[in-house]
Scaffold this motif. Structure first.
Motif, PDB file in Angstrom:
ATOM      1  N   ASN A 779     -32.577  23.467-122.338  1.00 49.55           N
ATOM      2  CA  ASN A 779     -33.634  24.453-122.550  1.00 49.55           C
ATOM      3  C   ASN A 779     -34.946  23.851-122.078  1.00 49.55           C
ATOM      4  O   ASN A 779     -35.446  22.890-122.678  1.00 49.55           O
ATOM      5  CB  ASN A 779     -33.715  24.833-124.030  1.00 49.55           C
ATOM      6  CG  ASN A 779     -34.787  25.877-124.313  1.00 49.55           C
ATOM      7  OD1 ASN A 779     -35.511  26.306-123.416  1.00 49.55           O
ATOM      8  ND2 ASN A 779     -34.898  26.289-125.570  1.00 49.55           N
ATOM      9  N   LEU A 780     -35.516  24.407-121.029  1.00 54.81           N
ATOM     10  CA  LEU A 780     -36.754  23.876-120.465  1.00 54.81           C
ATOM     11  C   LEU A 780     -37.918  23.963-121.435  1.00 54.81           C
ATOM     12  O   LEU A 780     -38.892  23.217-121.315  1.00 54.81           O
ATOM     13  CB  LEU A 780     -37.091  24.629-119.167  1.00 54.81           C
ATOM     14  CG  LEU A 780     -38.161  24.012-118.273  1.00 54.81           C
ATOM     15  CD1 LEU A 780     -37.644  22.711-117.641  1.00 54.81           C
ATOM     16  CD2 LEU A 780     -38.590  24.990-117.182  1.00 54.81           C
ATOM     17  N   ARG A 781     -37.832  24.831-122.430  1.00 54.07           N
ATOM     18  CA  ARG A 781     -38.917  24.988-123.394  1.00 54.07           C
ATOM     19  C   ARG A 781     -38.842  23.980-124.533  1.00 54.07           C
ATOM     20  O   ARG A 781     -39.749  23.920-125.361  1.00 54.07           O
ATOM     21  CB  ARG A 781     -38.913  26.403-123.971  1.00 54.07           C
ATOM     22  CG  ARG A 781     -39.263  27.465-122.936  1.00 54.07           C
ATOM     23  CD  ARG A 781     -39.056  28.865-123.498  1.00 54.07           C
ATOM     24  NE  ARG A 781     -39.363  29.868-122.478  1.00 54.07           N
ATOM     25  CZ  ARG A 781     -40.442  30.643-122.468  1.00 54.07           C
ATOM     26  NH1 ARG A 781     -41.320  30.533-123.446  1.00 54.07           N
ATOM     27  NH2 ARG A 781     -40.648  31.526-121.508  1.00 54.07           N
ATOM     28  N   ASN A 782     -37.768  23.217-124.592  1.00 58.31           N
ATOM     29  CA  ASN A 782     -37.612  22.227-125.652  1.00 58.31           C
ATOM     30  C   ASN A 782     -37.952  20.842-125.103  1.00 58.31           C
ATOM     31  O   ASN A 782     -37.259  20.327-124.227  1.00 58.31           O
ATOM     32  CB  ASN A 782     -36.172  22.241-126.176  1.00 58.31           C
ATOM     33  CG  ASN A 782     -35.966  21.211-127.272  1.00 58.31           C
ATOM     34  OD1 ASN A 782     -35.615  20.074-127.004  1.00 58.31           O
ATOM     35  ND2 ASN A 782     -36.197  21.601-128.516  1.00 58.31           N
ATOM     36  N   PRO A 783     -39.024  20.211-125.603  1.00 56.96           N
ATOM     37  CA  PRO A 783     -39.437  18.914-125.048  1.00 56.96           C
ATOM     38  C   PRO A 783     -38.360  17.846-125.125  1.00 56.96           C
ATOM     39  O   PRO A 783     -38.232  17.022-124.210  1.00 56.96           O
ATOM     40  CB  PRO A 783     -40.659  18.547-125.899  1.00 56.96           C
ATOM     41  CG  PRO A 783     -41.216  19.859-126.340  1.00 56.96           C
ATOM     42  CD  PRO A 783     -40.014  20.726-126.581  1.00 56.96           C
ATOM     43  N   ASN A 784     -37.570  17.834-126.196  1.00 57.07           N
ATOM     44  CA  ASN A 784     -36.519  16.823-126.306  1.00 57.07           C
ATOM     45  C   ASN A 784     -35.506  16.949-125.182  1.00 57.07           C
ATOM     46  O   ASN A 784     -35.040  15.951-124.624  1.00 57.07           O
ATOM     47  CB  ASN A 784     -35.810  16.937-127.656  1.00 57.07           C
ATOM     48  CG  ASN A 784     -36.600  16.316-128.786  1.00 57.07           C
ATOM     49  OD1 ASN A 784     -37.687  15.776-128.574  1.00 57.07           O
ATOM     50  ND2 ASN A 784     -36.081  16.400-129.997  1.00 57.07           N
ATOM     51  N   LYS A 785     -35.139  18.180-124.837  1.00 55.36           N
ATOM     52  CA  LYS A 785     -34.168  18.389-123.760  1.00 55.36           C
ATOM     53  C   LYS A 785     -34.759  17.963-122.415  1.00 55.36           C
ATOM     54  O   LYS A 785     -34.083  17.354-121.585  1.00 55.36           O
ATOM     55  CB  LYS A 785     -33.739  19.853-123.711  1.00 55.36           C
ATOM     56  CG  LYS A 785     -32.937  20.303-124.926  1.00 55.36           C
ATOM     57  CD  LYS A 785     -31.578  19.638-124.957  1.00 55.36           C
ATOM     58  CE  LYS A 785     -30.738  20.085-126.147  1.00 55.36           C
ATOM     59  NZ  LYS A 785     -31.164  19.492-127.425  1.00 55.36           N
ATOM     60  N   VAL A 786     -36.023  18.280-122.202  1.00 56.74           N
ATOM     61  CA  VAL A 786     -36.675  17.895-120.941  1.00 56.74           C
ATOM     62  C   VAL A 786     -36.745  16.376-120.825  1.00 56.74           C
ATOM     63  O   VAL A 786     -36.435  15.797-119.777  1.00 56.74           O
ATOM     64  CB  VAL A 786     -38.081  18.522-120.853  1.00 56.74           C
ATOM     65  CG1 VAL A 786     -38.821  17.999-119.617  1.00 56.74           C
ATOM     66  CG2 VAL A 786     -37.975  20.043-120.806  1.00 56.74           C
ATOM     67  N   ARG A 787     -37.136  15.722-121.901  1.00 62.53           N
ATOM     68  CA  ARG A 787     -37.203  14.259-121.866  1.00 62.53           C
ATOM     69  C   ARG A 787     -35.818  13.649-121.674  1.00 62.53           C
ATOM     70  O   ARG A 787     -35.662  12.660-120.954  1.00 62.53           O
ATOM     71  CB  ARG A 787     -37.838  13.746-123.163  1.00 62.53           C
ATOM     72  CG  ARG A 787     -39.349  13.934-123.243  1.00 62.53           C
ATOM     73  CD  ARG A 787     -39.938  13.275-124.482  1.00 62.53           C
ATOM     74  NE  ARG A 787     -39.689  14.055-125.674  1.00 62.53           N
ATOM     75  CZ  ARG A 787     -40.610  14.797-126.300  1.00 62.53           C
ATOM     76  NH1 ARG A 787     -41.840  14.860-125.825  1.00 62.53           N
ATOM     77  NH2 ARG A 787     -40.305  15.462-127.405  1.00 62.53           N
ATOM     78  N   ALA A 788     -34.810  14.244-122.321  1.00 61.29           N
ATOM     79  CA  ALA A 788     -33.466  13.675-122.273  1.00 61.29           C
ATOM     80  C   ALA A 788     -32.851  13.760-120.887  1.00 61.29           C
ATOM     81  O   ALA A 788     -32.119  12.845-120.477  1.00 61.29           O
ATOM     82  CB  ALA A 788     -32.566  14.390-123.283  1.00 61.29           C
ATOM     83  N   LEU A 789     -33.131  14.813-120.165  1.00 60.01           N
ATOM     84  CA  LEU A 789     -32.505  14.989-118.848  1.00 60.01           C
ATOM     85  C   LEU A 789     -33.472  14.673-117.715  1.00 60.01           C
ATOM     86  O   LEU A 789     -33.255  13.727-116.949  1.00 60.01           O
ATOM     87  CB  LEU A 789     -31.984  16.420-118.715  1.00 60.01           C
ATOM     88  CG  LEU A 789     -31.220  16.730-117.416  1.00 60.01           C
ATOM     89  CD1 LEU A 789     -29.982  15.853-117.292  1.00 60.01           C
ATOM     90  CD2 LEU A 789     -30.836  18.212-117.354  1.00 60.01           C
ATOM     91  N   VAL A 790     -34.544  15.416-117.611  1.00 61.27           N
ATOM     92  CA  VAL A 790     -35.483  15.237-116.495  1.00 61.27           C
ATOM     93  C   VAL A 790     -36.237  13.916-116.639  1.00 61.27           C
ATOM     94  O   VAL A 790     -36.334  13.134-115.684  1.00 61.27           O
ATOM     95  CB  VAL A 790     -36.462  16.423-116.425  1.00 61.27           C
ATOM     96  CG1 VAL A 790     -37.423  16.247-115.243  1.00 61.27           C
ATOM     97  CG2 VAL A 790     -35.701  17.734-116.313  1.00 61.27           C
ATOM     98  N   GLY A 791     -36.779  13.663-117.826  1.00 64.03           N
ATOM     99  CA  GLY A 791     -37.528  12.426-118.030  1.00 64.03           C
ATOM    100  C   GLY A 791     -36.673  11.199-117.860  1.00 64.03           C
ATOM    101  O   GLY A 791     -37.102  10.200-117.271  1.00 64.03           O
ATOM    102  N   ALA A 792     -35.446  11.234-118.370  1.00 64.85           N
ATOM    103  CA  ALA A 792     -34.555  10.080-118.241  1.00 64.85           C
ATOM    104  C   ALA A 792     -34.243   9.795-116.781  1.00 64.85           C
ATOM    105  O   ALA A 792     -34.222   8.628-116.354  1.00 64.85           O
ATOM    106  CB  ALA A 792     -33.270  10.327-119.021  1.00 64.85           C
TER     107      ALA A 792
END
Length: 875
Positions: A779-792
Motif C-alpha cells: 500500500n503506497l499510502r502506508n509508510p511502513n510498506k513504502v520503507r519496507a519495499l521501496v526504501g529497503a
C-alpha cells in the motif's frame, strides 16, 4: 518551485504568548469541527498585529472576548490568520472545519484504519486550528473530544482525564486536562475502537501511575514486552537521573499508519506498531531490542523534550540528541553494553558519516532550513547523541549527572537552547566548555591522525595527535574541536600499562586526553617497552581515526584489548584492508586470493569459546558495503560487492568445519528466551549460517529448510528465509510463498517479507520489486510498506539500486512522482538515496544527476522534496 529558507539568525521571541488553551473536537466522518479558546497576552508592545499559523483550514467563526470579530479586524491567507491591533490581553475563540478523512500526509489530525490520530511535530498543529505553532509558546491545554460512542469508544488526549459524559444523539465525550505547559507540537488526540493492556507503576515517591497501551483488538497479546520495557525505563530514569513521571496516567497508542517511529506527546505517546507489537513468533530479537529502546526513548522525552523543550527547531538536537543518548545508555544497561555501543557506532558510520560527507551535510544545530521535516536527520539524532556522550566522557558520569540536575533546576517548564545545556554542564563542573560548542556549529566528520613514538633510552612514549575537518556546504575552514580521546597502552602480553603524563607525579590507568588544538603531543613517562596504543576507546568522539597500525598490531588488539569496542574495531579494520587490498589487486590485473591476515583472524575468533557470543558475532561480521564505500574517493559499487562476497565465500571455504561445528554447538533446545546469552547464541549461529550459505551446498540448503520449518521464533525463521531467498535454494520461490501465506495477517511480518526480497542481490531483484508493488499487501499510502519495499531497495541494496544502466534511479523517480502528492515527508526521505551522486563514477553521476533534475522539473513539487533535490544538485 521557489521556497525561502528559515534562518537561525532571524529568530525573534514571540510577540504574544498563550497561557491557556481550551479545545473541543467534534469528530465526524466527512469533516471535523474544532473549537478553540486561547488566552493570549502581548509580550512585545511594538507589535500591533497577531499572526497565527494555519494551513488547510476552513474558518467558521472568530470571536474576541466572546464577541464576534468584524471582518475588517482580521485577514485570512493560505497559511495565516492575522488579527489587527488586538488588546494586550484577551481571549480568542476560533472555530474551524478540517477533513482528517482526506489527510494522506499523516500530519495534523488524520483518519486511518478507522481511527483518528494526530502527528503534530514539528508543524502539524497548524493543520488543526489557527495557533502560534512554534515550540517557544507553551500553554496549558484542556481538550474535550466528542465522537460517536459505537465507532469510537476510546477518546484520548494529553494529561489526565477529568470528566466524561453521554449525549442524546449516541455520541459521548471525554475532557482531558494537562497541568503542565507545553508547545503545540506535543498535542495529541486519538479516537477509535481499540483494545487495551493495563498495568501500573509506583514511583519512588509512592505515587501510583496507570499505564495503558492501546492497539487493535487482535494485537493486544503482542504488547507485553512494550509494557515491561516501559516499566524498566521508568525505574531506570528514577535511579540514573532522579527523574520521576509527573502525571496520573501514561498512555501509548500503536497505529499502523505513521510517518515516524514514535512521538512523545505529553502523557499520550503515539507509536508506529513496529515499535510496540512483538511476540517471539512474529518479532526478531532485534525487534524486541528496538521496542525496548524506542519505548524508553519516548518516555525519557517526558523530561528531555517535554518539561524542558526547544526554543526553536534549530535546537532540535537539544531534545533528540540528548534523548537518543539517554536511550543508548539505558539499552547498554539492560543488555550487552559492548554490543550496544558497536551497534550505535555502526549505525553512525553507515548513515551519518555519509551525510556529513555529502551535499546535505549540516551542523548538529543547523543554520537554516526550507522544510523542517527534512532536519529530522541522523546528524541531529545520532551525531547529536555522540555530542552529548562527549560531555559525559569529559566530565565523568558523576559530573554529567550534576550538569543534568542543574539543567532541570534552571529550565523546567522552559523552551531553551543548546547554549543553555552547555552552560549547565560547564557551571555544574566549573569548566570552560566554550570551545565544545563548535560541535554544534560546524558540520563534517573530523579526521583524527595518531602517531606513536617510543624512546627506549628515556622510557618515554609520545603520542602525536592531529585533527582536521573537510569543507562542507556551510563552511570551508573549520576551527579545532575539543575532542576527547580515550586511550590505553598495552604491553606485549596484552596487559594495561599504568599511564603517567610528563606533568604528573602519579600513574593511573587508561584516561581521556583532551585534544584542543590542530596538533598536540602527549608524553607518557616510565613506559618499559614500546607499547601498542589503544586509541579512541569506546569511540570516545565521532571522528575518523587514522593510525598506521600494522596487521599484526590489529590482530593483537582484536585478541587482547580490554576495551571491547576496540577489539571489534581492530577486526573491522582488518576487514576493510582485505576488501581494499582485493580491489587494488584486481586493478593490477591479478587474481584474487583470501588475505592470510583475515583468515588468521577468523581462525582465532572461531576457536575462541571465552568471548561473549554476541560480541563474537559482531567481530565475525564483515564491514558493510556502506562503510566500505566511505573508504573510497570514488565508490566502486560492483567491485565492493564482488570483493565482499569473495571474502564471505572464501572464509566459509577456509573455515567450513569450524562454522559447521559452531552451528551444531549453538543449536537452541527448549523454549525461546530473550535473555542476553540466548540472543547472542542465536545471532552467532545465524552468522555462521550466513557464511555457509555462500557455498550453496545441498547440505546447507537442507539446514536452512529445517531451520525455517522447525524454528519457534521469528529470529531463526527470518534468518533462514532470507538466506534461502537470497541464494539458489531449489525451494526458494515455494518457501517465499509459504512464508507469506503463513504470516499474511501479520502486517509487520509482511513488511519483513517485502524487505528480504528488496535486499536480495540477485540480478532480477528490481524486476521482482516492481512486481511486488502490485501485490495486494503493498500500500503506497502506508509508510511502513513504502520503507519496507521501496526504501529497503534504494537504501540497502547498493549493487542493484546503483545498476550501471540507471534502472534503479528511474525506479525511484517513478516512486517520488507517485508519493510526493500523497506524503511529502516519506518521498523526501526516499530521495536521500540520490544525494551523494558526486561520489560515484562518471556514468552513474550523469544518471543520478539526471534523475534529480527530472524530480525538480515536476509540477507542484513539495518543499520537502524540493529542498533535498535542490541541495543535492548544488552540493
Amino acid at each position: 518551485m521557489t521556497a525561502s529558507a528559515v534562518l537561525l539568525k532571524d529568530y525573534r521571541a514571540p510577540a504574544f504568548l498563550i497561557d491557556q488553551v481550551e479545545l473541543r473536537f467534534e469528530l465526524g466522518e466527512t469533516g471535523t469541527r474544532v473549537s478553540s479558546r486561547l488566552q493570549l497576552r502581548r509580550q512585545d508592545s511594538a507589535i500591533d498585529a497577531l499572526h497565527l499559523h494555519g494551513e488547510q483550514l476552513e474558518l467558521l467563526g472568530l470571536t474576541l472576548d466572546d464577541k464576534p470579530l468584524p471582518a475588517h479586524r482580521y485577514q485570512v491567507t493560505a497559511d495565516t490568520l492575522t488579527l489587527f491591533d488586538p488588546p494586550a490581553q484577551f481571549t480568542l475563540g476560533v472555530e474551524t472545519l478540517i477533513h482528517p478523512e482526506l489527510n494522506t500526509a499523516l500530519e495534523g489530525l488524520y483518519k486511518s484504519s478507522g481511527n483518528f490520530c494526530t502527528q503534530c511535530e514539528p508543524e502539524g498543529f497548524r493543520k488543526i486550528t489557527y495557533y502560534l505553532d512554534r515550540p517557544d509558546v507553551m500553554a496549558r491545554f484542556t481538550t474535550t473530544v466528542v465522537a460517536e460512542r459505537e465507532r469510537y469508544p476510546m477518546l484520548l488526549s494529553n494529561g489526565n482525564p477529568v470528566e466524561r459524559g453521554e449525549l442524546a444523539d449516541g455520541r459521548h465525550w471525554v475532557r482531558w486536562e494537562d497541568p503542565f505547559p507545553k508547545p503545540s507540537y506535543l498535542f495529541a488526540l486519538v479516537a477509535g475502537d481499540l483494545g487495551c493492556v493495563r498495568d501500573q507503576f509506583v514511583t519512588r515517591s509512592g505515587r501510583t501511575v496507570a499505564l495503558e497501551i492501546y492497539t487493535e483488538h487482535d494485537k493486544v497479546d503482542q504488547c507485553a514486552h512494550a509494557m515491561a520495557s516501559l516499566k524498566k525505563a521508568m525505574r531506570w530514569d528514577e535511579e540514573r537521573f532522579g527523574l520521576e513521571y509527573d502525571l496520573d496516567i501514561y498512555m501509548i497508542v500503536a497505529v499502523s499508519d505513521f510517518n515516524m517511529g514514535a512521538m512523545e506527546n505529553k502523557g499520550l505517546n503515539v507509536f508506529n506498531t513496529k515499535f510496540v507489537l512483538a511476540r517471539p513468533d512474529t518479532a526478531t530479537d532485534a525487534d524486541f531490542l528496538g521496542i525496548e529502546s524506542v519505548i524508553a526513548h519516548e518516555y525519557f522525552h517526558n523530561w528531555t523534550g517535554n518539561r524542558v523543550t526547544c526554543r526553536d527547531w534549530f535546537q532540535l538536537s537539544l531534545k533528540e540528541g540528548l534523548t537518543v543518548f539517554r536511550d543508548q545508555e539505558f539499552s547498554a544497561d539492560m543488555n550487552s553494553a559492548a554490543v550496544a555501543r558497536i551497534d550505535d557506532v555502526r549505525n553512525l558510520r553507515a548513515l551519518q558519516f555519509p551525510q556529513d560527507a555529502g551535499p546535505l551535510a549540516h551542523p548538529v544545530r543547523p543554520e537554516s532550513y526550507i522544510e523542517i521535516n527534512n532536519f529530522y536527520t541522523v546528524t541531529v539524532y545520532e551525531k547529536g547523541a555522540e555530542v552529548v556522550r562527549m560531555y559525559q566522557t569529559l566530565l565523568g558520569r558523576e559530573g554529567f549527572r550534576k550538569g543534568m540536575d542543574l539543567y532541570f533546576q534552571r529550565h523546567d517548564g522552559q523552551a531553551v537552547t543548546c547554549e543553555d545545556f552547555c552552560a549547565a554542564m560547564a557551571d555544574a563542573n566549573g569548566r570552560d566548555l566554550s570551545q565544545f560548542m563548535r560541535w554544534y556549529r560546524q558540520a563534517g566528520t573530523p579526521t583524527l591522525k595518531a602517531r606513536g613514538e617510543y624512546d627506549a633510552a628515556q622510557r618515554r612514549y609520545t603520542l602525536h595527535l592531529a585533527q582536521s575537518c573537510p569543507p562542507t556546504p556551510e563552511a570551508a575552514d573549520k576551527e579545532p574541536f575539543l575532542i576527547p580521546v580515550a586511550v590505553g597502552l598495552l604491553d606485549r602480553d596484552g596487559s594495561e600499562l599504568p599511564l603517567r603524563l610528563s606533568d604528573e607525579t602519579a600513574a593511573t590507568g587508561a584516561r581521556v586526553l583532551e585534544l584542543t588544538q590542530a596538533e598536540q603531543s602527549f608524553v607518557f613517562e616510565d613506559v618499559p617497552a614500546a607499547p601498542v596504543p589503544s586509541l579512541l576507546r569506546g569511540f570516545s568522539a565521532p571522528v575518523k581515526l587514522v593510525c598506521d597500525y600494522s596487521d599484526e598490531e590489529l590482530l593483537f588488539l582484536a585478541a587482547h584489548d580490554s576495551d571491547t569496542f576496540n577489539r571489534w574495531e581492530a577486526a573491522q579494520q582488518l576487514g576493510v584492508r582485505a576488501v581494499l587490498q582485493l580491489l587494488a589487486v584486481r586493478a593490477e590485473g591479478h587474481a584474487w586470493s583470501l588475505p592470510s591476515t583475515l583468515a588468521e583472524l577468523f581462525a582465532r575468533l572461531l576457536a575462541d569459546d571465552s568471548t561473549d557470543p554476541a560480541l563474537l558475532e559482531q567481530m565475525l561480521t564483515l564491514p558493510s558495503e556502506a562503510y566500505l564505500a566511505e573508504q573510497m574517493a570514488v565508490i566502486d559499487v560492483d567491485g565492493l560487492f564482488a570483493a565482499r562476497e569473495f571474502l564471505r565465500k572464501g572464509l566459509a571455504l577456509h573455515h567450513r568445519a569450524a562454522f559447521n561445528a559452531l552451528v551444531e554447538r549453538l543449536a537452541v533446545h527448549g523454549a525461546y528466551s530473550l535473555d542476553g546469552e540466548a540472543i547472542g547464541r542465536r545471532a552467532l549461529r545465524n552468522r555462521c549460517l550466513d557464511y555457509l550459505a555462500s557455498l550453496e551446498s545441498a547440505l546447507v540448503h537442507t539446514m536452512l529448510s529445517r531451520q525455517l520449518e522447525s524454528a519457534d521464533n521469528m529470529t531463526e525463521q527470518l534468518a533462514a528465509i532470507t538466506l534461502i531467498a537470497h541464494g539458489e535454494h531449489p525451494a526458494r520461490l515455494a518457501a517465499l510463498e509459504s512464508f507469506y501465506t503463513r504470516w499474511q495477517r501479520e502486517a509487520l511480518v509482511v513488511d519483513k517479507w517485502f524487505t528480504l526480497q528488496a535486499t536480495s542481490k540477485r540480478a532480477d531483484t528490481l524486476k521482482h520489486v516492481c512486481t511486488l508493488l502490485q501485490h495486494p499487501a503493498f500500500n503506497l499510502r502506508n509508510p511502513n510498506k513504502v520503507r519496507a519495499l521501496v526504501g529497503a531497495f534504494c537504501n540497502n541494496n547498493a549493487v542493484r539500486f546503483h545498476a550501471a544502466d540507471g534502472s534503479g534511479y528511474a525506479f525511484l523517480v517513478e516512486r517520488i512522482v507517485e508519493l510526493d502528492p500523497l506524503n511529502p515527508q516519506i518521498a523526501a526521505r526516499l530521495l536521500g538515496a540520490l544525494t551523494r551522486w558526486r561520489q560515484y563514477d562518471a556514468g552513474r553521476q550523469a544518471l543520478m544527476r539526471g534523475a534529480l533534475e527530472r524530480i525538480l522539473d515536476l509540477r507542484g513539487l513539495s518543499p520537502d522534496v524540493f529542498e533535498i533535490a535542490s541541495k543535492a544538485l548544488a552540493g
